[in-house]
Design a protein around this motif. Sequence first.
Motif, short mmCIF file in Angstrom:
data_model
loop_
_atom_site.label_atom_id
_atom_site.label_comp_id
_atom_site.label_asym_id
_atom_site.label_seq_id
_atom_site.Cartn_x
_atom_site.Cartn_y
_atom_site.Cartn_z
N VAL A 197 1.09 -1.17 0.01
CA VAL A 197 -0.10 -0.16 0.01
C VAL A 197 0.78 1.31 0.05
CG1 VAL A 197 -1.57 1.31 1.33
CG2 VAL A 197 -2.09 -0.96 0.96
N PHE A 198 1.72 1.45 0.93
CA PHE A 198 2.66 2.47 1.11
C PHE A 198 3.53 2.55 0.09
CE2 PHE A 198 1.15 2.24 5.51
CZ PHE A 198 0.17 3.08 5.47
N GLY A 199 4.07 1.64 -0.63
CA GLY A 199 5.05 1.80 -1.50
C GLY A 199 4.46 1.89 -2.94
N SER A 200 3.26 1.60 -3.00
CA SER A 200 2.36 2.20 -4.29
C SER A 200 2.16 3.52 -4.20
CB SER A 200 1.33 1.07 -4.52
OG SER A 200 0.12 1.62 -3.55
N ILE A 201 1.73 4.04 -2.99
CA ILE A 201 1.57 5.33 -2.96
C ILE A 201 2.67 6.14 -3.26
CG2 ILE A 201 0.71 7.31 -1.06
CD1 ILE A 201 -1.05 5.15 -0.10
N ALA A 202 3.82 5.99 -2.68
CA ALA A 202 5.15 6.54 -3.01
C ALA A 202 5.59 6.38 -4.32
CB ALA A 202 6.11 5.81 -1.97
N VAL A 203 5.43 5.63 -4.92
CA VAL A 203 5.58 5.22 -6.41
C VAL A 203 4.86 6.07 -7.32
CG1 VAL A 203 5.53 3.81 -8.43
CG2 VAL A 203 6.82 2.93 -6.30
#
Length: 124
Positions: free
Chosen positions: A85-91
Amino acid sequence: MNPFSGATWLWRALRGQSVVFAALFALTLLGLSVVRVLQHLLAAAGAPWLLLLILPALIFGFLAKREEEWVPDPLVRKRWSRRLVFGSIAVAIAISFLKPRPAAVSEEVPTNRTPLQHHGPSGK
């Protein structure tokens, strides 16, 4: 992405530590709707419209229930789901900053042009 589906997938990913729904949220946020791809594949195979609506929900529900067998440790599932979740938001944020901006349109009007003249019938 339907905002209600996205919010539901995000909630299930964060609250329930579901890797399946975290992956659905992450892929959809990055521009690949797995549900839409599955619906297109079913439509190409000639499935009826009701099956196009029900089958993706059944498939992802089945995968979410089997997830505990594949990853039995709840802490590992929690870590994977939050990273997704947080990785996709950061990307997604990084992509929005790195994406080239469109060139600004000049609003100057050239002065050496002749005015447009109407050459067709008047329409009366």
